[in-house]
Scaffold this motif. Sequence first.
Motif, PDB file in Angstrom:
ATOM      1  N   ILE A 153       4.010  18.326  -6.256  1.00 52.50           N
ATOM      2  CA  ILE A 153       3.267  17.349  -5.460  1.00 52.50           C
ATOM      3  C   ILE A 153       3.226  17.874  -4.035  1.00 52.50           C
TER       4      ILE A 153
ATOM      5  N   TYR B 193      -0.369  18.001  -8.055  1.00 52.04           N
ATOM      6  CA  TYR B 193      -0.885  16.717  -7.583  1.00 52.04           C
ATOM      7  C   TYR B 193      -0.955  16.792  -6.063  1.00 52.04           C
TER       8      TYR B 193
ATOM      9  N   MET C 144      -1.765  14.703  -2.558  1.00 48.04           N
ATOM     10  CA  MET C 144      -1.846  13.377  -1.951  1.00 48.04           C
ATOM     11  C   MET C 144      -2.215  13.529  -0.474  1.00 48.04           C
TER      12      MET C 144
ATOM     13  N   GLU D 173      -5.890  12.378  -4.206  1.00 47.90           N
ATOM     14  CA  GLU D 173      -5.455  10.982  -4.237  1.00 47.90           C
ATOM     15  C   GLU D 173      -5.010  10.499  -2.864  1.00 47.90           C
TER      16      GLU D 173
ATOM     17  N   ASP E  72       4.240   7.680  -3.824  1.00 42.27           N
ATOM     18  CA  ASP E  72       3.341   6.935  -4.718  1.00 42.27           C
ATOM     19  C   ASP E  72       3.126   7.726  -6.007  1.00 42.27           C
ATOM     20  N   LYS E  73       2.930   9.031  -5.874  1.00 41.54           N
ATOM     21  CA  LYS E  73       2.700   9.871  -7.050  1.00 41.54           C
ATOM     22  C   LYS E  73       3.986  10.008  -7.869  1.00 41.54           C
TER      23      LYS E  73
ATOM     24  N   SER F 242       4.407   6.842  -9.835  1.00 45.84           N
ATOM     25  CA  SER F 242       3.404   6.799 -10.898  1.00 45.84           C
ATOM     26  C   SER F 242       3.800   7.702 -12.066  1.00 45.84           C
TER      27      SER F 242
END
Length: 180
Positions: free
Chosen positions: A50, A73, A75, A83, A89-90, A93
């Motif tokens: 991330i 991912y 962010m 995102e 948050d990721k 999730s």
Amino acid sequence: YLHDFAGPLGNATDLSKFKSILLVGGGIGAAVIYPQAKELAKQGKPADVIVGARNKSLIMYEEEFKANSANLYIMTDDGSYQEKGFVTDKIRSLLQSGRQYDVVFAVGPLMMMRAVANLTKEFNIHTIVSMNSIMVDGTGMCGGCRLTVGGKTKYACVDGPEFDGHMVDFDEAINRSGFY
């Protein structure tokens, strides 16, 4: 010739005992986790990654992470790319969707690392944070990187820079960071 030499100080990153790894880089922390992602991919156990930044223009190593991670991912705080939201948050999730990790390795701003450690503590996931951002001279002499870990005084440049994120006194570290 070299007149004097001190180093290397601190301890090398060792993620070898973990199988399912999540690397989290906030801001320039992405530069620190990239070599880990590359090495893990080389060992045949690519990590999930991330990367978080305030906006799209501050995202680093996107193509490199794509080539060296199981899943990437991205962010952005402002939603300008991928995102919208924070790295936490990721993480939440992924964990709520059933993803399991042996360890989370987080590098970035102190506030981000504190939030990651608080979240992973809820899920009982071992968390390593890199306190390299508070290091000043790298020799242990200036005391600028002094922090409390598990109730004991440590120096990021000599004893770290990586520590158990659940044991770091982030409130103290954040307050001290305002001095410099």
